[in-house]
Design an enzyme around this catalytic site. Structure first.
Site, short mmCIF file in Angstrom:
data_model
loop_
_atom_site.label_atom_id
_atom_site.label_comp_id
_atom_site.label_asym_id
_atom_site.label_seq_id
_atom_site.Cartn_x
_atom_site.Cartn_y
_atom_site.Cartn_z
N GLU A 102 0.86 -1.25 0.21
CA GLU A 102 0.01 0.01 0.01
C GLU A 102 0.95 1.34 0.02
O GLU A 102 0.53 2.26 -0.53
CB GLU A 102 -0.93 -0.02 1.19
CG GLU A 102 -2.18 -1.14 1.16
CD GLU A 102 -1.71 -2.37 1.50
OE1 GLU A 102 -2.47 -3.21 0.77
OE2 GLU A 102 -0.60 -2.73 1.84
N HIS A 172 -11.32 -6.18 8.10
CA HIS A 172 -12.28 -5.68 7.13
C HIS A 172 -13.38 -4.94 7.11
O HIS A 172 -14.32 -5.01 6.47
CB HIS A 172 -12.57 -7.02 6.20
CG HIS A 172 -11.21 -7.81 5.83
ND1 HIS A 172 -10.47 -8.89 6.70
CD2 HIS A 172 -10.61 -8.13 4.60
CE1 HIS A 172 -9.50 -9.24 6.02
NE2 HIS A 172 -9.49 -8.97 4.85
#
Length: 368
Positions: A102, A172
C-alpha cells in the site's frame, strides 16, 4: 476500556441466541434509492454501486488518456469487481495490478499525479490503508503547501472499500475517515448509493486536490438505482438534506444514512416526531452551514457513525454544533457510534449503531 467492555457485554445479554444474532445481522438496514436524480439529460439505466463506480472510471479513462487505474488485483476486476473489463478496454499500460504494498501504491500514485496525469489508486480494503498513511498525510496532503503552490499532486484519487459488511471482522470492517479528516490538504468523501458514487468519484477525479473516496462495501451489490449514463459530478463539500423535519436533526454518512432513514420513519409513525435527515456526504471539507441551519431549527441533534465513539468524526461535528448553535439547543448533542473496541466478528450486530440504538436515542433526546 474496561467500562466500554462492560457496556459492550451488557448489550449482549438480552439476546443470547444465534438465530437472533443472525436475524439482526441481515436486517441491519434496508436500502432506499435516492428519490431525486441528478439533472442530467439522456438515458438512465439500473446500476448497483460497484457498476456505477465502474462506469465512472470508464468515463474517466475514456475522457483523458493520461488517466491510470491501478491497485492490487485491479486488472482482474478487483475483489469487488469495480474495475471489471477495464483492462481489456484500455490496455495493461493504463489499468494494471500492483505489488501487495500500500505504501508503494500511494507513493506511485503521488508521483503519477505530480506529473499532471490522473491517478486512480485502489486500496483493496480501507483497513489496509495504514501502511500508506505516511505517504498520504505527509506527502500527498502537503505537496502543494510545501512547494508554495509551485507543484501539486491534485490529480490523485484514492478509492477504498470501508465499513461493516456482515462478516468482515477486525481487519475488513473499519471506518478510518476521522484519521484523514485531521489532515489539511485532503478531501474525504463517502457515497450513500450508486448515483452519488458515480457523481462523487468523477468530481474527485477532476478535482485539483488529493481525494479519498471511502465506498461502503456492503452497498456494492445491495444498492441499486436508475443512474444517468452520461458523465456528471456531485458537488464535493456539500451535504444533502434527505428528509425535512422540525424536531430532531439526524446526521450520518454512507450506510448509516439508510439506518437513520428507517429510524426517522419509525419516529414519525410511533412518536409523532419529525426528524430532519442529513447525509454529510463530505467528511473533509464538511458542510457546516447545512448542519447548523438544521440544528438551529430543530434544537436537537443525533450523530451516528460506525467508527468508534472516541475521537470519531462525530466528535468534531458535536464540538462545532455546540460552538455555533449553543443557544438553540434543547438537549445535549447525542452520538450513537461503534464501541471503543476492535471491530468484532460474530458480535458485529451488537457493535453497530443499528435501528434500535438510534431509535432509543431519539426517544431519549425528545424527552430531555
Amino acid at each position: 476500556m474496561i467500562g466500554t467492555l462492560s457496556k459492550f457485554k451488557s448489550a449482549l445479554r438480552p439476546i443470547g441466541h444465534v438465530n437472533k444474532i443472525l436475524a439482526r445481522n441481515v436486517s441491519h438496514f434496508t436500502y432506499q434509492p435516492d428519490e431525486k436524480s441528478p439533472n442530467v439529460d439522456g438515458e438512465r439505466t439500473k446500476m448497483n454501486m460497484f457498476t456505477a463506480i465502474n462506469n465512472a472510471m470508464d468515463i474517466a479513462l475514456a475522457t483523458d488518456d493520461s488517466t491510470l487505474l491501478f491497485g492490487e488485483d485491479v486488472a482482474f476486476g478487483g475483489v469487488f469487481r469495480c474495475s471489471l473489463n477495464l483492462k481489456d478496454k484500455y490496455g495493461a499500460d493504463r489499468v494494471f495490478n500492483t505489488p501487495l504494498c500500500e505504501q508503494g501504491i500511494a507513493g506511485f500514485a503521488i508521483g503519477v499525479a505530480a506529473t499532471g496525469a490522473k491517478a486512480i489508486a485502489e486500496i483493496q480494503f480501507a483497513d489496509y490503508i495504514f501502511p500508506a498513511f505516511d505517504q498520504i498525510v505527509n506527502e500527498a496532503a502537503k505537496y502543494r503547501y510545501r512547494s508554495g503552490n509551485m507543484f501539486d499532486c491534485g490529480s490523485l484519487t484514492i478509492r477504498a472499500p470501508f465499513g461493516a459488511v456482515g462478516h468482515g471482522a477486525l481487519y475488513h470492517s473499519q471506518s478510518p475517515e476521522a484519521y484523514f479528516a485531521h489532515t489539511p490538504g485532503l478531501k474525504v468523501i463517502v457515497p450513500r448509493g450508486p448515483i452519488k458514487a458515480k457523481g462523487l468519484l468523477l468530481a474527485a477525479i477532476n478535482d485539483k486536490n488529493p481525494c479519498i473516496i471511502l465506498e461502503p462495501k456492503t452497498l456494492y451489490r445491495s444498492a441499486v438505482e436508475e443512474v444517468p449514463v452520461a458523465s456528471y459530478e456531485c458537488e464535493l463539500g456539500k451535504a444533502d438534506v434527505l428528509m425535512n423535519g422540525n424536531d430532531v436533526t439526524l446526521i450520518g454518512w454512507g450506510t448509516q444514512v439508510h439506518v437513520l432513514r428507517e429510524v426517522a420513519e419509525r419516529a414519525k409513525n410511533e412518536l409523532k416526531v419529525k426528524c430532519e435527515l442529513i447525509d454529510l456526504v463530505s467528511i473533509l471539507p464538511w458542510d457546516r452551514e447545512t448542519v447548523c441551519n438544521s440544528v438551529k431549527k430543530t434544537g436537537r441533534v443525533i450523530i451516528a457513525h460506525e467508527a468508534p465513539l472516541t475521537n470519531g468524526f462525530g466528535a468534531e461535528l458535536a464540538a462545532s454544533i455546540q460552538e455555533d448553535c449553543f443557544l438553540h439547543l434543547e438537549a445535549p448533542i447525542a452520538r450513537v457510534c461503534g464501541w471503543d473496541t476492535p471491530f468484532p466478528h460474530v458480535f458485529e450486530p451488537f457493535y453497530l449503531p443499528d435501528r434500535l440504538r438510534c431509535f432509543e436515542a431519539i426517544k431519549k433526546i425528545v424527552k430531555y
